[in-house]
Design an enzyme around this catalytic site. Structure first.
Site, PDB file in Angstrom:
ATOM      1  N   THR A  16       0.843  -1.213   0.000  1.00  0.00           N
ATOM      2  CA  THR A  16       0.000   0.000   0.000  1.00  0.00           C
ATOM      3  C   THR A  16       0.872   1.255   0.000  1.00  0.00           C
ATOM      4  O   THR A  16       0.679   2.166  -0.808  1.00  0.00           O
ATOM      5  CB  THR A  16      -0.911  -0.007   1.248  1.00  0.00           C
ATOM      6  OG1 THR A  16      -1.647  -1.227   1.258  1.00  0.00           O
ATOM      7  CG2 THR A  16      -1.860   1.166   1.240  1.00  0.00           C
ATOM      8  N   VAL A  17       1.843   1.310   0.902  1.00  0.00           N
ATOM      9  CA  VAL A  17       2.664   2.526   1.017  1.00  0.00           C
ATOM     10  C   VAL A  17       3.775   2.543  -0.039  1.00  0.00           C
ATOM     11  O   VAL A  17       3.978   3.556  -0.724  1.00  0.00           O
ATOM     12  CB  VAL A  17       3.268   2.645   2.442  1.00  0.00           C
ATOM     13  CG1 VAL A  17       4.127   3.902   2.553  1.00  0.00           C
ATOM     14  CG2 VAL A  17       2.158   2.663   3.496  1.00  0.00           C
ATOM     15  N   LYS A 106       6.394   1.863  13.002  1.00  0.00           N
ATOM     16  CA  LYS A 106       6.406   2.284  14.423  1.00  0.00           C
ATOM     17  C   LYS A 106       6.774   1.162  15.366  1.00  0.00           C
ATOM     18  O   LYS A 106       7.394   1.394  16.409  1.00  0.00           O
ATOM     19  CB  LYS A 106       5.058   2.875  14.842  1.00  0.00           C
ATOM     20  CG  LYS A 106       3.851   2.039  14.487  1.00  0.00           C
ATOM     21  CD  LYS A 106       3.322   2.480  13.163  1.00  0.00           C
ATOM     22  CE  LYS A 106       2.307   1.556  12.574  1.00  0.00           C
ATOM     23  NZ  LYS A 106       1.810   2.079  11.300  1.00  0.00           N
ATOM     24  N   VAL A 133       4.377   7.814  12.490  1.00  0.00           N
ATOM     25  CA  VAL A 133       3.353   8.333  13.403  1.00  0.00           C
ATOM     26  C   VAL A 133       2.418   9.263  12.638  1.00  0.00           C
ATOM     27  O   VAL A 133       2.849  10.271  12.076  1.00  0.00           O
ATOM     28  CB  VAL A 133       3.975   9.115  14.588  1.00  0.00           C
ATOM     29  CG1 VAL A 133       2.885   9.513  15.584  1.00  0.00           C
ATOM     30  CG2 VAL A 133       5.051   8.303  15.273  1.00  0.00           C
ATOM     31  N   ILE A 137       0.564  13.692   8.850  1.00  0.00           N
ATOM     32  CA  ILE A 137       0.738  14.834   9.773  1.00  0.00           C
ATOM     33  C   ILE A 137       2.223  14.931  10.173  1.00  0.00           C
ATOM     34  O   ILE A 137       2.765  13.973  10.716  1.00  0.00           O
ATOM     35  CB  ILE A 137      -0.104  14.660  11.049  1.00  0.00           C
ATOM     36  CG1 ILE A 137      -1.566  14.351  10.711  1.00  0.00           C
ATOM     37  CG2 ILE A 137       0.002  15.878  11.940  1.00  0.00           C
ATOM     38  CD1 ILE A 137      -2.424  14.040  11.924  1.00  0.00           C
ATOM     39  N   GLY A 188      -6.815  -0.043   2.895  1.00  0.00           N
ATOM     40  CA  GLY A 188      -5.360  -0.010   3.107  1.00  0.00           C
ATOM     41  C   GLY A 188      -4.951   0.680   4.397  1.00  0.00           C
ATOM     42  O   GLY A 188      -3.784   1.010   4.582  1.00  0.00           O
ATOM     43  N   GLU A 191      -3.142  -2.487   9.674  1.00  0.00           N
ATOM     44  CA  GLU A 191      -1.867  -3.195   9.637  1.00  0.00           C
ATOM     45  C   GLU A 191      -2.066  -4.574   9.014  1.00  0.00           C
ATOM     46  O   GLU A 191      -3.203  -5.082   8.956  1.00  0.00           O
ATOM     47  CB  GLU A 191      -1.318  -3.350  11.059  1.00  0.00           C
ATOM     48  CG  GLU A 191      -0.957  -2.044  11.724  1.00  0.00           C
ATOM     49  CD  GLU A 191       0.058  -1.234  10.922  1.00  0.00           C
ATOM     50  OE1 GLU A 191       1.147  -1.752  10.635  1.00  0.00           O
ATOM     51  OE2 GLU A 191      -0.240  -0.093  10.559  1.00  0.00           O
ATOM     52  N   LYS A 206       3.107   4.303  18.629  1.00  0.00           N
ATOM     53  CA  LYS A 206       3.209   5.691  18.165  1.00  0.00           C
ATOM     54  C   LYS A 206       3.387   6.662  19.329  1.00  0.00           C
ATOM     55  O   LYS A 206       4.195   7.599  19.248  1.00  0.00           O
ATOM     56  CB  LYS A 206       1.964   6.053  17.350  1.00  0.00           C
ATOM     57  CG  LYS A 206       1.914   5.321  16.015  1.00  0.00           C
ATOM     58  CD  LYS A 206       0.551   5.452  15.370  1.00  0.00           C
ATOM     59  CE  LYS A 206       0.519   4.799  14.003  1.00  0.00           C
ATOM     60  NZ  LYS A 206      -0.840   4.659  13.468  1.00  0.00           N
ATOM     61  N   GLY A 303      -3.326   5.388   5.154  1.00  0.00           N
ATOM     62  CA  GLY A 303      -3.590   5.373   3.713  1.00  0.00           C
ATOM     63  C   GLY A 303      -2.279   5.434   2.936  1.00  0.00           C
ATOM     64  O   GLY A 303      -1.289   6.005   3.411  1.00  0.00           O
TER      65      GLY A 303
HETATM   66  P1  NAP Z   1       1.574  -3.873   2.929  1.00  0.00           P
HETATM   67  O1  NAP Z   1       0.593  -3.328   1.991  1.00  0.00           O
HETATM   68  O2  NAP Z   1       1.293  -5.177   3.603  1.00  0.00           O
HETATM   69  O3  NAP Z   1       2.974  -3.967   2.153  1.00  0.00           O
HETATM   70  C1  NAP Z   1       4.109  -4.597   2.697  1.00  0.00           C
HETATM   71  C2  NAP Z   1       5.136  -4.793   1.573  1.00  0.00           C
HETATM   72  O4  NAP Z   1       6.324  -5.316   2.145  1.00  0.00           O
HETATM   73  C3  NAP Z   1       4.678  -5.802   0.507  1.00  0.00           C
HETATM   74  O5  NAP Z   1       5.100  -5.382  -0.762  1.00  0.00           O
HETATM   75  C4  NAP Z   1       5.378  -7.089   0.897  1.00  0.00           C
HETATM   76  O6  NAP Z   1       5.690  -7.927  -0.175  1.00  0.00           O
HETATM   77  C5  NAP Z   1       6.672  -6.539   1.494  1.00  0.00           C
HETATM   78  N1  NAP Z   1       7.218  -7.450   2.485  1.00  0.00           N
HETATM   79  C6  NAP Z   1       6.697  -7.751   3.701  1.00  0.00           C
HETATM   80  N2  NAP Z   1       7.472  -8.636   4.332  1.00  0.00           N
HETATM   81  C7  NAP Z   1       8.507  -8.918   3.496  1.00  0.00           C
HETATM   82  C8  NAP Z   1       9.646  -9.749   3.579  1.00  0.00           C
HETATM   83  N3  NAP Z   1       9.875 -10.497   4.643  1.00  0.00           N
HETATM   84  N4  NAP Z   1      10.498  -9.761   2.530  1.00  0.00           N
HETATM   85  C9  NAP Z   1      10.285  -8.998   1.445  1.00  0.00           C
HETATM   86  N5  NAP Z   1       9.227  -8.183   1.307  1.00  0.00           N
HETATM   87  C10 NAP Z   1       8.348  -8.139   2.323  1.00  0.00           C
HETATM   88  O7  NAP Z   1       1.876  -2.859   4.116  1.00  0.00           O
HETATM   89  P2  NAP Z   1       1.667  -1.261   4.099  1.00  0.00           P
HETATM   90  O8  NAP Z   1       0.285  -0.943   4.483  1.00  0.00           O
HETATM   91  O9  NAP Z   1       2.236  -0.704   2.857  1.00  0.00           O
HETATM   92  O10 NAP Z   1       2.568  -0.839   5.370  1.00  0.00           O
HETATM   93  C11 NAP Z   1       3.967  -0.824   5.292  1.00  0.00           C
HETATM   94  C12 NAP Z   1       4.545  -0.149   6.524  1.00  0.00           C
HETATM   95  O11 NAP Z   1       4.033   1.190   6.592  1.00  0.00           O
HETATM   96  C13 NAP Z   1       4.172  -0.786   7.863  1.00  0.00           C
HETATM   97  O12 NAP Z   1       5.240  -0.630   8.766  1.00  0.00           O
HETATM   98  C14 NAP Z   1       2.987   0.041   8.337  1.00  0.00           C
HETATM   99  O13 NAP Z   1       2.836   0.041   9.747  1.00  0.00           O
HETATM  100  C15 NAP Z   1       3.417   1.404   7.852  1.00  0.00           C
HETATM  101  N6  NAP Z   1       2.314   2.345   7.679  1.00  0.00           N
HETATM  102  C16 NAP Z   1       1.229   1.985   6.934  1.00  0.00           C
HETATM  103  C17 NAP Z   1       0.206   2.912   6.770  1.00  0.00           C
HETATM  104  C18 NAP Z   1      -1.025   2.580   5.970  1.00  0.00           C
HETATM  105  O14 NAP Z   1      -1.976   3.347   6.020  1.00  0.00           O
HETATM  106  N7  NAP Z   1      -1.045   1.483   5.225  1.00  0.00           N
HETATM  107  C19 NAP Z   1       0.293   4.173   7.369  1.00  0.00           C
HETATM  108  C20 NAP Z   1       1.439   4.507   8.112  1.00  0.00           C
HETATM  109  C21 NAP Z   1       2.435   3.576   8.263  1.00  0.00           C
HETATM  110  P3  NAP Z   1       4.534  -8.652  -1.021  1.00  0.00           P
HETATM  111  O15 NAP Z   1       3.891  -7.564  -1.793  1.00  0.00           O
HETATM  112  O16 NAP Z   1       5.236  -9.612  -1.914  1.00  0.00           O
HETATM  113  O17 NAP Z   1       3.632  -9.287  -0.012  1.00  0.00           O
HETATM  114  N1  HSE Z   2      -2.692   0.946  10.753  1.00  0.00           N
HETATM  115  C1  HSE Z   2      -2.303   2.290  11.008  1.00  0.00           C
HETATM  116  C2  HSE Z   2      -3.530   3.109  11.354  1.00  0.00           C
HETATM  117  C3  HSE Z   2      -1.633   2.874   9.790  1.00  0.00           C
HETATM  118  O1  HSE Z   2      -4.645   2.673  11.080  1.00  0.00           O
HETATM  119  O2  HSE Z   2      -3.381   4.196  11.902  1.00  0.00           O
HETATM  120  C4  HSE Z   2      -1.000   4.208  10.078  1.00  0.00           C
HETATM  121  O3  HSE Z   2       0.097   4.086  10.925  1.00  0.00           O
END
Ligand code: NAP
Ligand code: HSE
Length: 431
Positions: A16-17, A106, A133, A137, A188, A191, A206, A303
């Site tokens: 997603t990110v 985080k 976090v 923001i 998206g 977690e 956070k 997001g």
């Molecule tokens: P996601 O959609 O699940 O994407 C994770 C990505 O990392 C995928 O491409 C996955 O590969 C890859 N990955 C995971 N484990 C792996 C491993 N062992 N080896 C190689 N690749 C690996 O997660 P996300 O929502 O983007 O979140 C990513 C990070 O951003 C997290 O730390 C989350 O807490 C943080 N975050 C997310 C948001 C949000 O709104 N989504 C907001 C703030 C912070 P595959 O595609 O092959 O599965």
């Molecule tokens: N899963 C987290 C949330 C993503 O919903 O706030 C942002 O860190």
């Protein structure tokens, strides 16, 4: 633009990110080059299963971590894969290889911050973490830089988008808990393991990070008591609403004398509390300190694109602080067009002071209709110079509302100049 060689960045993760970081870097390539003085390109992105990303450009994705670690042309890596294992080892290896890392993780930072920042310092590289976090923001930057001399003694925040989204859906649309969670996952926000969101573990990580920055101490995740919304009974949310209170998942941190504490808990907030109106996947953080009294930051807390903006902000900070021309020239100013304020869209309050005679209201309504302005509410009150016809319009171009008001002002029955006040909307596009 400048002809200089590009800064090549790596991505750990293309979910997603990560995919949003890639997309925004491409879409904003010109702006980024303008402020950093150098083009930025994504060299490679690590994933587990490339087959899941059919739309990624050929050759971008890899399952081989060494391709990023050992590529001397990659100077910055964005860690957007989440989890602790193997992420911790990967980040340590990247820092050890002399690459700066920006992370959205985080859990990693709140559990292994000491070790990771130590490695960054030893290797003379940066570890930035704005996206970890509250997504879009810039609260980390505000606490670390803008408020460097502010004695923050209390932080209260809605710092998890998923749970705030779930609570909002359950309360405002009566959605069942499971449906609201599924929707947050589909958007998206959640977690990979959504129990981190609903149990308060995500918010706890956070607030541990924010407390560490604000109180200049290393607060670890395991020091933060957390209760989530998974144990919350909707009946209590309804009872609280009857008493005039909203229920929100609040992360708080306090400094009192020489001691600090932090916790996450569902709390009641009076309707006029600034955090009570923060809905959906939005987050807000309220910082209190003796010299600032209160500062509130609010914005999208989850997001892909929202989080990607913070990741890219950190990448630009890493590049910019390498002395590559960041803000040294005024080349980042451009000639851009101006649009007439009359094109701004909003609901409007109108007050006409008119003769209290038959047909006047109909003519006022006709003027509005002639200018495509739709009426939402009308009331009439006696006034000193004539009767007041007060109208709240639906959303319309302010220029059209002004033209309709001028049309009414030109009528013989008009006694004084009309009053036009725009209604300030939240989260609405202005044009
Ligand atoms: P996601 O959609 O699940 O994407 C994770 C990505 O990392 C995928 O491409 C996955 O590969 C890859 N990955 C995971 N484990 C792996 C491993 N062992 N080896 C190689 N690749 C690996 O997660 P996300 O929502 O983007 O979140 C990513 C990070 O951003 C997290 O730390 C989350 O807490 C943080 N975050 C997310 C948001 C949000 O709104 N989504 C907001 C703030 C912070 P595959 O595609 O092959 O599965
Ligand atoms: N899963 C987290 C949330 C993503 O919903 O706030 C942002 O860190």
């Amino acid at each position: 633009m400048t002809g200089t060689s590009p800064i090549r960045i790596g991505l750990l993760g293309y979910g997603t990110v990560g995919s949003a970081v890639h997309r925004l870097l491409r879409d904003s390539a010109e702006s980024i080059e303008r402020v950093t003085g150098q083009p930025v390109e994504v060299a490679a992105a690590l994933v587990r299963d490339p087959a899941r990303h059919a739309d990624a450009p050929d050759g971008l994705l890899t399952t081989d971590f060494a391709r990023l670690r050992d590529d001397p042309t990659i100077s910055v890596v964005a860690e957007v894969m989440g989890g602790i294992d193997p992420t911790r080892e990967y980040v340590l290896a990247l820092l050890g290889a002399g690459k700066s890392v920006v992370s959205a993780n985080k859990q990693l930072l709140s559990q292994h911050g000491d070790e990771l920042f130590g490695a960054a310092e030893r290797n003379g590289v940066q570890l930035r973490f704005e996206a970890s976090v509250c997504a879009a923001i810039p609260v980390v930057k505000v606490l670390r830089e803008s408020m460097i001399v502010t004695n923050v003694h209390r932080i209260d925040g809605i710092v998890n988008g998923t749970t705030n989204f779930i609570l909002t859906r359950m309360i405002q649309s009566g959605a069942p808990y499971a449906d609201a969670l599924a929707e947050a996952q589909a958007l998206g926000y959640a977690e990979a393991d959504p129990t981190e969101d609903v149990t308060g573990a995500d918010a706890a990580a956070k607030i541990a990070i924010l407390a560490s920055i604000a109180f200049h101490t290393r607060m670890r995740l395991e020091e933060v008591d957390h209760v989530g919304i998974n144990l919350l009974d909707l009946a209590d949310v309804e009872h609280a609403a009857e008493l005039g209170y909203a229920v929100k998942l609040i992360a708080s941190a306090w400094r009192s004398g020489g001691e600090v504490a932090a916790r996450v808990h569902p709390c009641l907030l009076a309707a006029n509390h600034p955090l009570a109106a923060v809905d959906g996947a939005f987050n807000a953080v309220m910082l209190q300190g003796s010299s600032i009294r209160e500062v509130i930051l609010e914005g999208p807390g989850a997001g892909g694109e929202e989080t990607a903006t913070a990741v890219i902000g950190d990448v630009v900070a890493v590049i910019g602080t390498q002395g590559t021309g960041f803000l040294q020239h005024d080349v980042h100013y451009r000639d851009v067009g101006r649009f007439p304020p009359g094109r701004l869209q909003s609901p409007c309050y109108l007050r006409f002071t008119v003769d209290d005679t038959p047909g006047v209201l109909a003519q006022v309504a006709q003027q509005l209709a002639d200018h495509d302005v739709s009426v939402a509410q009308v009331v009439q009150h006696p006034g000193e110079a004539g009767v007041h016809i007060v109208i709240l319009t639906h959303r319309a171009a302010e220029g059209d509302v002004r033209a309709a008001a001028d049309g009414v002002a030109a009528k013989d029955f008009s006694r004084t100049a009309p009053v036009l006040l725009p209604v300030l909307e939240r989260h609405a596009d202005a044009t």
